[in-house]
Design a protein around this motif. Structure first.
Motif, PDB file in Angstrom:
ATOM      1  N   LEU A   1      11.446  35.560  49.074  1.00 47.27           N
ATOM      2  CA  LEU A   1      12.685  35.768  48.335  1.00 47.27           C
ATOM      3  C   LEU A   1      13.767  36.115  49.346  1.00 47.27           C
ATOM      4  O   LEU A   1      13.588  37.033  50.149  1.00 47.27           O
ATOM      5  CB  LEU A   1      12.532  36.909  47.322  1.00 47.27           C
ATOM      6  N   CYS A   2      14.869  35.357  49.310  1.00 49.63           N
ATOM      7  CA  CYS A   2      15.999  35.680  50.188  1.00 49.63           C
ATOM      8  C   CYS A   2      17.010  36.521  49.429  1.00 49.63           C
ATOM      9  O   CYS A   2      17.467  36.112  48.361  1.00 49.63           O
ATOM     10  CB  CYS A   2      16.680  34.414  50.693  1.00 49.63           C
ATOM     11  N   VAL A   3      17.317  37.684  49.990  1.00 45.32           N
ATOM     12  CA  VAL A   3      18.391  38.528  49.457  1.00 45.32           C
ATOM     13  C   VAL A   3      19.228  38.918  50.674  1.00 45.32           C
ATOM     14  O   VAL A   3      18.754  39.629  51.558  1.00 45.32           O
ATOM     15  CB  VAL A   3      17.846  39.776  48.731  1.00 45.32           C
ATOM     16  N   ASP A   4      20.453  38.393  50.721  1.00 45.55           N
ATOM     17  CA  ASP A   4      21.272  38.486  51.930  1.00 45.55           C
ATOM     18  C   ASP A   4      22.490  39.362  51.701  1.00 45.55           C
ATOM     19  O   ASP A   4      23.294  39.077  50.805  1.00 45.55           O
ATOM     20  CB  ASP A   4      21.835  37.106  52.329  1.00 45.55           C
ATOM     21  N   ALA A   5      22.674  40.367  52.550  1.00 42.10           N
ATOM     22  CA  ALA A   5      23.950  41.085  52.591  1.00 42.10           C
ATOM     23  C   ALA A   5      24.944  40.150  53.268  1.00 42.10           C
ATOM     24  O   ALA A   5      24.675  39.622  54.347  1.00 42.10           O
ATOM     25  CB  ALA A   5      23.797  42.373  53.381  1.00 42.10           C
ATOM     26  N   ALA A   6      26.102  39.923  52.614  1.00 40.30           N
ATOM     27  CA  ALA A   6      26.968  38.838  53.074  1.00 40.30           C
ATOM     28  C   ALA A   6      28.440  39.116  52.785  1.00 40.30           C
ATOM     29  O   ALA A   6      28.780  39.979  51.970  1.00 40.30           O
ATOM     30  CB  ALA A   6      26.546  37.528  52.389  1.00 40.30           C
ATOM     31  N   ALA A   7      29.286  38.354  53.449  1.00 42.60           N
ATOM     32  CA  ALA A   7      30.721  38.305  53.131  1.00 42.60           C
ATOM     33  C   ALA A   7      31.054  36.826  53.022  1.00 42.60           C
ATOM     34  O   ALA A   7      31.197  36.144  54.034  1.00 42.60           O
ATOM     35  CB  ALA A   7      31.547  38.970  54.220  1.00 42.60           C
ATOM     36  N   VAL A   8      31.078  36.333  51.779  1.00 45.75           N
ATOM     37  CA  VAL A   8      31.226  34.894  51.549  1.00 45.75           C
ATOM     38  C   VAL A   8      32.480  34.583  50.753  1.00 45.75           C
ATOM     39  O   VAL A   8      33.296  33.750  51.149  1.00 45.75           O
ATOM     40  CB  VAL A   8      29.991  34.323  50.799  1.00 45.75           C
ATOM     41  N   GLU A   9      32.641  35.263  49.613  1.00 51.99           N
ATOM     42  CA  GLU A   9      33.745  34.890  48.712  1.00 51.99           C
ATOM     43  C   GLU A   9      35.099  35.075  49.396  1.00 51.99           C
ATOM     44  O   GLU A   9      35.949  34.196  49.372  1.00 51.99           O
ATOM     45  CB  GLU A   9      33.711  35.729  47.430  1.00 51.99           C
TER      46      GLU A   9
ATOM     47  N   TYR B   1      28.871  36.523  39.501  1.00 49.15           N
ATOM     48  CA  TYR B   1      28.293  35.776  40.620  1.00 49.15           C
ATOM     49  C   TYR B   1      28.798  34.341  40.607  1.00 49.15           C
ATOM     50  O   TYR B   1      29.211  33.808  39.575  1.00 49.15           O
ATOM     51  CB  TYR B   1      26.761  35.827  40.584  1.00 49.15           C
ATOM     52  N   LEU B   2      28.774  33.738  41.801  1.00 44.93           N
ATOM     53  CA  LEU B   2      29.081  32.311  41.946  1.00 44.93           C
ATOM     54  C   LEU B   2      27.743  31.591  42.007  1.00 44.93           C
ATOM     55  O   LEU B   2      26.858  31.980  42.768  1.00 44.93           O
ATOM     56  CB  LEU B   2      29.876  32.056  43.233  1.00 44.93           C
ATOM     57  N   ASP B   3      27.599  30.549  41.188  1.00 44.08           N
ATOM     58  CA  ASP B   3      26.319  29.834  41.122  1.00 44.08           C
ATOM     59  C   ASP B   3      26.409  28.566  41.968  1.00 44.08           C
ATOM     60  O   ASP B   3      27.115  27.632  41.634  1.00 44.08           O
ATOM     61  CB  ASP B   3      25.992  29.484  39.665  1.00 44.08           C
ATOM     62  N   ASN B   4      25.652  28.550  43.079  1.00 42.86           N
ATOM     63  CA  ASN B   4      25.658  27.379  43.970  1.00 42.86           C
ATOM     64  C   ASN B   4      25.001  26.163  43.330  1.00 42.86           C
ATOM     65  O   ASN B   4      25.164  25.052  43.815  1.00 42.86           O
ATOM     66  CB  ASN B   4      24.955  27.709  45.288  1.00 42.86           C
ATOM     67  N   LEU B   5      24.251  26.378  42.237  1.00 45.96           N
ATOM     68  CA  LEU B   5      23.626  25.243  41.545  1.00 45.96           C
ATOM     69  C   LEU B   5      24.616  24.611  40.567  1.00 45.96           C
ATOM     70  O   LEU B   5      24.329  23.575  39.977  1.00 45.96           O
ATOM     71  CB  LEU B   5      22.356  25.693  40.814  1.00 45.96           C
ATOM     72  N   CYS B   6      25.772  25.255  40.369  1.00 44.76           N
ATOM     73  CA  CYS B   6      26.816  24.719  39.467  1.00 44.76           C
ATOM     74  C   CYS B   6      28.168  24.705  40.193  1.00 44.76           C
ATOM     75  O   CYS B   6      29.149  25.261  39.693  1.00 44.76           O
ATOM     76  CB  CYS B   6      26.954  25.569  38.205  1.00 44.76           C
ATOM     77  N   GLN B   7      28.198  24.127  41.398  1.00 42.45           N
ATOM     78  CA  GLN B   7      29.463  24.010  42.155  1.00 42.45           C
ATOM     79  C   GLN B   7      30.201  25.346  42.278  1.00 42.45           C
ATOM     80  O   GLN B   7      31.424  25.411  42.151  1.00 42.45           O
ATOM     81  CB  GLN B   7      30.423  22.971  41.532  1.00 42.45           C
ATOM     82  N   ARG B   8      29.464  26.389  42.488  1.00 42.77           N
ATOM     83  CA  ARG B   8      30.035  27.741  42.657  1.00 42.77           C
ATOM     84  C   ARG B   8      30.874  28.199  41.464  1.00 42.77           C
ATOM     85  O   ARG B   8      31.840  28.941  41.607  1.00 42.77           O
ATOM     86  CB  ARG B   8      30.859  27.844  43.957  1.00 42.77           C
TER      87      ARG B   8
END
Length: 308
Positions: A272-280, A192-199
């Motif tokens: 709780l947010c759980v999102d199906a996504a296309a981000v990376e 996973y990419l952590d948005n709390l640590c600059q991804r």
């Protein structure tokens, strides 16, 4: 004649107005489940089971005024997820007024049979083209099945002369009894990419994901079926997705909640947010090409184990 008892999905649709005068569509099934979709943002604002229990979270401090997206339900993030470049955070689709699509392209019979549904349409406006110079047609079908499942099908077509890319998410706010009693199954061992640590990229170690502090992560190459188990309510949300490789998991926790105008200080415990996504890896469409992303949400009594 003699077919009066057959349920007509079209009769299960009602168009009303919200308190800003924006049209919203109410879908119902024969068992009494319902869903509400606002033309503001094409946003699902409510999903209730046949006992009338609300399954999506909406903040008590949510601002229901365009052009701001409402905090809760299922905002649609397009053409970007997150905050980068000149576009507003999570893109502009969730802040636009959509129209009802009277002439949708044909769907697979499974997307229609036994469901009440509405088709919405968003096309690029002059304003959109100034900040994101790519022409698109975004068709959204929201449907409620006879067993109360909620599904969203997005179809985005490039009507531009050149290829372009976008990222996307169904930013789903689930209603939970208490965030510290909830766990997610199906994301174990994933990167996973952590948005709390600059991804920065990490690998999930735990058996199931549980919550004791702020979480803001993008799980990569995730399975197409994951589950959110709410022990106290003895209910499990089952999320199925297609065309959306990532899963975003977010809870703002205490400190961030206090800083958010449109979220109550303690409300992070009930959401709780759980999102199906296309981000990376953004989706790229050639001229005339169309992308489809599907989400189906079901609620089952616990305990449910994902078999995918």
């Amino acid at each position: 004649m003699g077919h009066a008892a057959v349920w007509d999905p079209r009769a299960a649709i009602e168009i009303t107005k919200d308190w800003n005068g924006v049209d919203q569509i109410v879908l119902r099934n024969p068992q009494g489940a319902s869903a509400r979709v606002s033309l503001h943002g094409g946003q699902v604002t409510s999903w209730r089971n046949d006992r009338g229990e609300e399954l999506l979270f909406t903040s008590s401090k949510a601002i229901f005024k365009p052009p701001k997206a409402m905090r809760g339900g299922i905002p649609i993030c397009f053409p970007q997820f997150g905050n980068c470049g000149s576009l507003e955070q999570h893109g502009f689709a969730r802040n636009k007024v959509w129209t009802i699509d009277d002439n949708p392209p044909p769907f697979h019979p499974n997307d229609t049979y036994g469901k009440s549904f509405v088709d919405l349409l968003l096309k690029s406006s002059e304003d959109d083209l100034k900040c994101w110079p790519h022409s698109f047609e975004f068709r959204l079908r929201v449907s409620l099945s006879s067993d109360g499942n909620l599904s969203l099908i997005s179809r985005i077509r490039n009507v531009n002369g050149k290829p372009y890319s976008f990222s996307f998410a169904y930013h789903t706010y689930f209603s939970v009894s208490d965030i510290s009693e909830v766990r997610i199954e199906g994301l174990e061992t994933l990167d996973y990419l952590d948005n709390l640590c600059q991804r920065e990229r990490f690998t999930e170690q735990g058996d199931a994901i549980t919550f004791e502090s702020e979480v803001d992560r993008i799980y990569l190459s995730s399975p197409n079926c994951i589950a959110i188990l709410d022990h106290e309510r003895k209910r499990t949300y089952v999320i199925r997705k297609e065309g959306l490789p990532d899963m975003v998991v977010w809870n703002p926790w205490e400190k961030k909640s206090k800083a958010m105008m449109d979220l109550g200080d303690e409300e992070y415990k009930q959401m709780l947010c759980v999102d199906a996504a296309a981000v990376e890896k953004p989706i790229t469409l050639k001229p005339g090409e169309e992308w489809t992303g599907r989400l189906e949400l079901a609620v089952v009594p616990s305990s449910f184990c994902s078999d995918d």
